[in-house]
Scaffold this motif. Structure first.
Motif, PDB file in Angstrom:
ATOM      1  N   GLY A   2     -39.426 -54.166  58.501  1.00 43.53           N
ATOM      2  CA  GLY A   2     -40.739 -53.894  57.941  1.00 43.53           C
ATOM      3  C   GLY A   2     -40.740 -52.789  56.895  1.00 43.53           C
ATOM      4  N   TYR A   3     -41.691 -51.883  57.034  1.00 38.81           N
ATOM      5  CA  TYR A   3     -41.969 -50.882  56.004  1.00 38.81           C
ATOM      6  C   TYR A   3     -40.754 -50.003  55.702  1.00 38.81           C
ATOM      7  CZ  TYR A   3     -44.377 -46.963  53.702  1.00 38.81           C
ATOM      8  OH  TYR A   3     -44.765 -45.992  52.822  1.00 38.81           O
ATOM      9  N   SER A   4     -40.047 -49.535  56.724  1.00 37.48           N
ATOM     10  CA  SER A   4     -38.910 -48.638  56.493  1.00 37.48           C
ATOM     11  C   SER A   4     -37.812 -49.329  55.695  1.00 37.48           C
ATOM     12  CB  SER A   4     -38.344 -48.116  57.826  1.00 37.48           C
ATOM     13  OG  SER A   4     -37.901 -49.201  58.640  1.00 37.48           O
ATOM     14  N   ILE A   5     -37.537 -50.594  55.966  1.00 41.63           N
ATOM     15  CA  ILE A   5     -36.517 -51.333  55.232  1.00 41.63           C
ATOM     16  C   ILE A   5     -36.973 -51.564  53.788  1.00 41.63           C
ATOM     17  CG2 ILE A   5     -35.215 -53.482  55.086  1.00 41.63           C
ATOM     18  CD1 ILE A   5     -34.337 -51.601  57.340  1.00 41.63           C
ATOM     19  N   GLU A   6     -38.261 -51.855  53.606  1.00 38.67           N
ATOM     20  CA  GLU A   6     -38.789 -52.039  52.247  1.00 38.67           C
ATOM     21  C   GLU A   6     -38.578 -50.773  51.411  1.00 38.67           C
ATOM     22  OE1 GLU A   6     -42.839 -53.268  52.410  1.00 38.67           O
ATOM     23  OE2 GLU A   6     -42.424 -55.006  53.688  1.00 38.67           O
ATOM     24  N   LEU A   7     -38.849 -49.614  52.021  1.00 40.62           N
ATOM     25  CA  LEU A   7     -38.661 -48.351  51.301  1.00 40.62           C
ATOM     26  C   LEU A   7     -37.192 -48.134  50.928  1.00 40.62           C
ATOM     27  CD1 LEU A   7     -40.955 -45.899  53.335  1.00 40.62           C
ATOM     28  CD2 LEU A   7     -41.392 -46.860  51.066  1.00 40.62           C
ATOM     29  N   LEU A   8     -36.299 -48.445  51.839  1.00 42.48           N
ATOM     30  CA  LEU A   8     -34.880 -48.247  51.580  1.00 42.48           C
ATOM     31  C   LEU A   8     -34.370 -49.227  50.525  1.00 42.48           C
ATOM     32  CD1 LEU A   8     -33.640 -47.633  55.226  1.00 42.48           C
ATOM     33  CD2 LEU A   8     -33.727 -45.950  53.369  1.00 42.48           C
ATOM     34  N   ARG A   9     -34.852 -50.459  50.553  1.00 44.01           N
ATOM     35  CA  ARG A   9     -34.461 -51.406  49.515  1.00 44.01           C
ATOM     36  C   ARG A   9     -34.955 -50.953  48.144  1.00 44.01           C
ATOM     37  NH1 ARG A   9     -35.771 -56.923  52.979  1.00 44.01           N
ATOM     38  NH2 ARG A   9     -33.728 -57.048  54.026  1.00 44.01           N
ATOM     39  N   GLU A  10     -36.146 -50.397  48.115  1.00 43.69           N
ATOM     40  CA  GLU A  10     -36.674 -49.859  46.862  1.00 43.69           C
ATOM     41  C   GLU A  10     -35.795 -48.702  46.361  1.00 43.69           C
ATOM     42  OE1 GLU A  10     -40.747 -47.708  45.163  1.00 43.69           O
ATOM     43  OE2 GLU A  10     -40.808 -48.817  47.060  1.00 43.69           O
ATOM     44  N   ALA A  11     -35.342 -47.854  47.301  1.00 44.97           N
ATOM     45  CA  ALA A  11     -34.466 -46.747  46.928  1.00 44.97           C
ATOM     46  C   ALA A  11     -33.131 -47.277  46.398  1.00 44.97           C
ATOM     47  CB  ALA A  11     -34.232 -45.825  48.129  1.00 44.97           C
ATOM     48  N   CYS A  12     -32.585 -48.313  47.035  1.00 50.60           N
ATOM     49  CA  CYS A  12     -31.317 -48.898  46.581  1.00 50.60           C
ATOM     50  C   CYS A  12     -31.479 -49.486  45.181  1.00 50.60           C
ATOM     51  CB  CYS A  12     -30.863 -49.998  47.542  1.00 50.60           C
ATOM     52  SG  CYS A  12     -30.310 -49.385  49.153  1.00 50.60           S
ATOM     53  N   ALA A  13     -32.583 -50.192  44.963  1.00 49.46           N
ATOM     54  CA  ALA A  13     -32.828 -50.797  43.654  1.00 49.46           C
ATOM     55  C   ALA A  13     -32.936 -49.723  42.576  1.00 49.46           C
ATOM     56  CB  ALA A  13     -34.102 -51.647  43.710  1.00 49.46           C
ATOM     57  N   ASP A  14     -33.569 -48.619  42.909  1.00 47.40           N
ATOM     58  CA  ASP A  14     -33.689 -47.521  41.942  1.00 47.40           C
ATOM     59  C   ASP A  14     -32.313 -46.958  41.599  1.00 47.40           C
ATOM     60  OD1 ASP A  14     -35.161 -45.444  40.418  1.00 47.40           O
ATOM     61  OD2 ASP A  14     -34.344 -44.122  41.977  1.00 47.40           O
ATOM     62  N   LEU A  15     -31.466 -46.780  42.596  1.00 47.24           N
ATOM     63  CA  LEU A  15     -30.116 -46.248  42.349  1.00 47.24           C
ATOM     64  C   LEU A  15     -29.296 -47.211  41.497  1.00 47.24           C
ATOM     65  CD1 LEU A  15     -29.348 -44.795  45.893  1.00 47.24           C
ATOM     66  CD2 LEU A  15     -29.689 -43.485  43.784  1.00 47.24           C
ATOM     67  N   ILE A  16     -29.398 -48.494  41.783  1.00 45.36           N
ATOM     68  CA  ILE A  16     -28.673 -49.488  40.990  1.00 45.36           C
ATOM     69  C   ILE A  16     -29.204 -49.487  39.556  1.00 45.36           C
ATOM     70  CG2 ILE A  16     -28.256 -51.961  40.711  1.00 45.36           C
ATOM     71  CD1 ILE A  16     -28.332 -52.149  43.805  1.00 45.36           C
ATOM     72  N   GLY A  17     -30.517 -49.321  39.420  1.00 46.30           N
ATOM     73  CA  GLY A  17     -31.112 -49.234  38.084  1.00 46.30           C
ATOM     74  C   GLY A  17     -30.614 -48.023  37.307  1.00 46.30           C
ATOM     75  N   GLN A  18     -30.254 -46.957  38.030  1.00 42.15           N
ATOM     76  CA  GLN A  18     -29.713 -45.751  37.373  1.00 42.15           C
ATOM     77  C   GLN A  18     -28.223 -45.896  37.037  1.00 42.15           C
ATOM     78  OE1 GLN A  18     -30.796 -41.841  39.081  1.00 42.15           O
ATOM     79  NE2 GLN A  18     -32.134 -42.967  40.494  1.00 42.15           N
ATOM     80  N   GLY A  19     -27.618 -47.023  37.461  1.00 44.33           N
ATOM     81  CA  GLY A  19     -26.217 -47.254  37.149  1.00 44.33           C
ATOM     82  C   GLY A  19     -25.254 -46.980  38.282  1.00 44.33           C
ATOM     83  N   ALA A  20     -25.765 -46.892  39.503  1.00 43.84           N
ATOM     84  CA  ALA A  20     -24.862 -46.642  40.635  1.00 43.84           C
ATOM     85  C   ALA A  20     -23.886 -47.794  40.802  1.00 43.84           C
ATOM     86  CB  ALA A  20     -25.673 -46.454  41.911  1.00 43.84           C
ATOM     87  N   GLN A  21     -22.610 -47.443  41.031  1.00 43.03           N
ATOM     88  CA  GLN A  21     -21.561 -48.441  41.245  1.00 43.03           C
ATOM     89  C   GLN A  21     -21.210 -48.603  42.730  1.00 43.03           C
ATOM     90  OE1 GLN A  21     -19.056 -46.083  38.692  1.00 43.03           O
ATOM     91  NE2 GLN A  21     -18.922 -47.748  37.185  1.00 43.03           N
ATOM     92  N   LEU A  22     -21.733 -47.704  43.518  1.00 46.99           N
ATOM     93  CA  LEU A  22     -21.483 -47.719  44.960  1.00 46.99           C
ATOM     94  C   LEU A  22     -22.634 -47.010  45.641  1.00 46.99           C
ATOM     95  CD1 LEU A  22     -19.320 -48.287  47.260  1.00 46.99           C
ATOM     96  CD2 LEU A  22     -18.633 -45.912  46.950  1.00 46.99           C
ATOM     97  N   LEU A  23     -23.114 -47.569  46.761  1.00 50.71           N
ATOM     98  CA  LEU A  23     -24.198 -46.938  47.504  1.00 50.71           C
ATOM     99  C   LEU A  23     -23.636 -46.310  48.772  1.00 50.71           C
ATOM    100  CD1 LEU A  23     -26.977 -49.676  47.158  1.00 50.71           C
ATOM    101  CD2 LEU A  23     -26.603 -47.644  45.737  1.00 50.71           C
ATOM    102  N   LEU A  24     -23.977 -45.051  48.973  1.00 53.88           N
ATOM    103  CA  LEU A  24     -23.454 -44.288  50.113  1.00 53.88           C
ATOM    104  C   LEU A  24     -24.599 -43.786  50.979  1.00 53.88           C
ATOM    105  CD1 LEU A  24     -21.141 -42.803  51.626  1.00 53.88           C
ATOM    106  CD2 LEU A  24     -21.459 -40.890  50.028  1.00 53.88           C
ATOM    107  N   PRO A  25     -24.793 -44.339  52.174  1.00 51.00           N
ATOM    108  CA  PRO A  25     -25.805 -43.788  53.087  1.00 51.00           C
ATOM    109  C   PRO A  25     -25.456 -42.344  53.451  1.00 51.00           C
ATOM    110  CG  PRO A  25     -25.163 -45.997  53.767  1.00 51.00           C
ATOM    111  CD  PRO A  25     -24.185 -45.559  52.715  1.00 51.00           C
ATOM    112  N   GLY A  26     -26.415 -41.457  53.328  1.00 44.85           N
ATOM    113  CA  GLY A  26     -26.187 -40.049  53.609  1.00 44.85           C
ATOM    114  C   GLY A  26     -27.122 -39.501  54.662  1.00 44.85           C
TER     115      GLY A  26
END
Length: 485
Positions: free
Chosen positions: A180-204
Motif C-alpha cells: 500500500g502507501y508505504s510501498i508507493e512512497l518507496l517506489r516514488e523515491a526509487c523513481a526519483d533516484l533513477i531520474g537523477q541518474g542512479a546506477q545502483l539503489l542501496l537501501p540504507g
C-alpha cells in the motif's frame, strides 16, 4: 555447564533494535550457511531483548550504544566469534564500538561498500534510500567517499521525506505494513533516484531489506543489504579484534608502592595526549597476606591470593602482568606456570639492567625485606649474571626493616627522618665493603630514596637502582613493541 561454541564459525546477532528486520537477517544468514560448503558447521546465536527507545527515526543515542555493548559482552561470555549488527543507525557510532568491543564486529556498511566495488566499475552513482537522520549524519559519505562514488538521495515531495515516512510513518514498514502507501512512497523515491541518474539503489534503512522484491526497478539493480551481509559473513567472518595493549597490575603490595609504580609508568610513556598512554587494569588487593611474614615467620601463604589476583587480571584481558613488590617475586615462579599471560619479572629485569649499565661490576648491594633476602631470589638472579650479592649486617638489616615496617615506617604511611637515617646507615655500611651499586629491593624504599646518586657519611659515592622504575620502563617498552607488531 555448556561448552563455548567454535569462535571462528559462530555468529551473535544483536536483535531488539528492529525486531522484524532482525528476524529477516537471521533467516537469510541461516539460508547462507545452508548453501555454504561448510553447511552445518556454523553456530548462530540470536539475542533479542526489548529496547524501548528503538522506535522512531531519532538520532543514535547513548542508550542504544550501551544496549549494543551489553549484548556484545554477553556474546563474549558465550564464546561467540563474530558480532552481527543489522542496524544502520548503530553504524553512526561504529568507530566507538570497534574501539571498545572485545569481539570483532562485522561492519555491515563496510561489507556493502566492498560488494558495490566488486560490481561493474560503471556503477558508481549510488542512489541511497535512507531516512532523514541518517542522511544528515553523513554516515554513507564516511563509507562511500567522493573519490570513488557519487551519492544521490531521494528528494522530498511537498516537504514530505519519502523514505522516512514510508518506514516510520503511521502506516510504515516499522509498524508492520509491507504494502500500500508505504510501498508507493518507496517506489516514488526509487523513481526519483533513477531520474537523477542512479546506477545502483542501496537501501540504507534496516527495514527496507524486507521489501526489496517489491521495489525492484528492472534495469537499475537494488541491493538486498541483508542478503549481501549474510553471504559475506559466511564466506569471510570478521577478523580478530586489533586491540590496544593492556597492562595488568597486582596492586596493594603495598598500596603506596603501587601508586609510585603507576606514576612511573605514566612518566615513562612517550605520550602527547591522553590517548597515547597505556591501558592499565589494576587489581588493588591489600588483603594479600604479607609476603615477608610468611617467608621469615608463620604468616599465611600469599601464593593463592597472588594467583587469584593475577587470574582476575588475565580475565580482564591484560596482556602482561606487573607486580610492583620485590618480595612477591619469591612466589612468581609457582604462579607463572599456571597463567596464560607473562609476568614481567622485576628482579630479573633489574639485574639485567645493572649488568648492562655496569659491565665490569662484580658485586651489588641489596636493601630489601628480610623475606626477600631469605628467599634468595635476588641472590640467584645476581649470580646468573656473575654478580655477588652483599647484604647489611643483622643490626643494620633490623634498621632497614624498621624503616619499612616500623611504627614510623613507610608501610605505615611515613617517610620520616628516622626511616631515612636507618636506610642511610645501611647504605653507608655497604659502601664501606666496596659496594658501588645498591638495589632498593623493596618497593617502599624508593619513596625514601628518590635520588639515584647518594654520598654516604664517610664520603663514599653509590648508585641506587630503583627496580620499580626499571619495571615501569620495561612494561612501557613491551607496550611499544606490541603496538608495532
Amino acid at each position: 555447564m555448556s561448552l563455548p561454541v567454535r569462535r571462528e564459525r559462530s555468529f551473535g546477532i544483536i536483535g531488539g533494535l528492529s525486531p522484524i528486520a532482525d528476524a529477516d537477517l537471521l533467516s537469510k544468514l541461516i539460508e547462507a550457511t545452508e548453501r555454504h560448503v561448510d553447511a552445518g558447521q556454523f553456530e548462530i546465536v540470536f539475542e533479542q531483548r526489548p529496547f524501548a527507545r528503538s522506535h522512531g527515526p531519532s538520532a543514535a543515542d547513548t542508550a542504544r550504544m550501551l544496549y549494543i555493548f551489553n549484548r556484545i559482552d554477553s556474546f563474549k561470555a558465550r564464546g561467540i566469534g563474530t558480532v552481527v549488527l543489522p542496524c544502520f543507525l548503530s553504524h553512526t557510532f561504529m568507530e566507538e564500538l570497534k574501539e571498545n568491543s572485545p569481539l570483532p564486529i562485522a561492519d555491515m556498511i563496510e561489507v556493502l561498500r566492498g560488494h558495490v566495488r566488486s560490481l561493474s566499475p560503471q556503477r558508481r552513482r549510488i542512489g541511497v534510500l535512507t531516512s532523514a537522520p541518517l542522511r544528515e549524519s553523513a554516515l554513507f559519505e564516511r563509507y562511500f567517499g567522493p573519490e570513488e562514488f557519487e551519492l544521490l538521495y531521494a528528494r522530498p515531495r511537498d516537504g514530505l521525506d519519502l523514505v522516512t515516512e514510508a518506514v516510520y510513518g503511521k502506516n510504515g514498514i516499522k509498524s508492520g505494513s509491507r504494502s500500500g502507501y508505504s510501498i508507493e512512497l518507496l517506489r516514488e523515491a526509487c523513481a526519483d533516484l533513477i531520474g537523477q541518474g542512479a546506477q545502483l539503489l542501496l537501501p540504507g534503512v534496516t527495514e527496507l531489506a524486507l521489501v526489496t522484491n517489491e521495489l525492484a526497478q528492472g534495469a537499475v539493480p537494488l541491493l538486498d543489504p541483508h542478503r549481501v551481509y549474510a553471504q559475506h559473513l559466511v564466506a569471510d567472518p570478521a577478523a580478530e579484534v586489533e586491540r590496544p595493549f593492556k597492562l595488568g597490575v597486582v596492586g596493594g603490595v603495598g598500596p603506596a608502592a603501587t601508586v609510585d609504580f603507576l606514576d612511573k609508568v605514566v612518566r615513562n610513556t612517550p605520550a602527547r595526549r591522553d590517548q597515547d598512554h597505556l591501558r592499565l587494569l589494576v587489581e588493588q588487593n591489600p588483603q594479600i597476606p604479607d609476603r615477608t611474614e610468611h617467608l621469615v615467620g608463620d604468616g599465611m601463604d600469599p601464593t593463592l591470593a597472588l594467583y587469584a589476583t593475577c587470574k582476575k587480571l588475565q580475565a580482564g584481558e591484560a596482556d602482561l602482568i606487573a607486580i610492583p613488590c620485590n618480595t612477591a617475586h619469591a612466589f612468581v615462579e609457582a604462579i607463572q606456570s599456571e597463567l596464560d599471560i607473562p609476568i614481567m619479572n622485576m628482579l630479573t629485569v633489574t639485574v639485567k639492567h645493572i649488568r648492562e649499565m655496569f659491565p665490569t661490576l662484580s658485586k651489588v648491594g641489596l636493601l630489601a625485606t628480610s623475606g626477600t633476602i631469605s628467599s634468595g631470589v635476588y641472590r640467584r638472579a645476581l649470580e646468573d649474571h656473575g654478580l655477588q650479592e652483599v647484604i647489611p649486617s643483622p643490626p643494620l638489616q633490623g634498621r632497614v626493616m624498621n624503616a619499612i615496617y616500623g611504627p614510623q615506617g613507610v608501610k605505615a604511611g611515613f617517610t620520616s627522618a628516622e626511616s631515612v637515617a636507618d636506610v642511610d646507615a645501611a647504605i653507608d655500611e655497604l659502601a664501606t665493603q666496596g659496594v658501588e651499586v645498591i638495589v632498593l629491593g623493596c618497593t617502599e624504599l624508593p619513596l625514601l630514596m628518590s635520588e639515584p646518586e647518594r654520598v654516604t657519611a664517610r664520603g663514599n659515592r653509590v648508585t641506587l637502582v630503583d627496580p620499580t622504575d626499571i619495571l615501569a620502563k620495561r612494561c612501557v617498552s613491551a607496550a611499544m613493541m606490541w603496538s608495532r607488531r
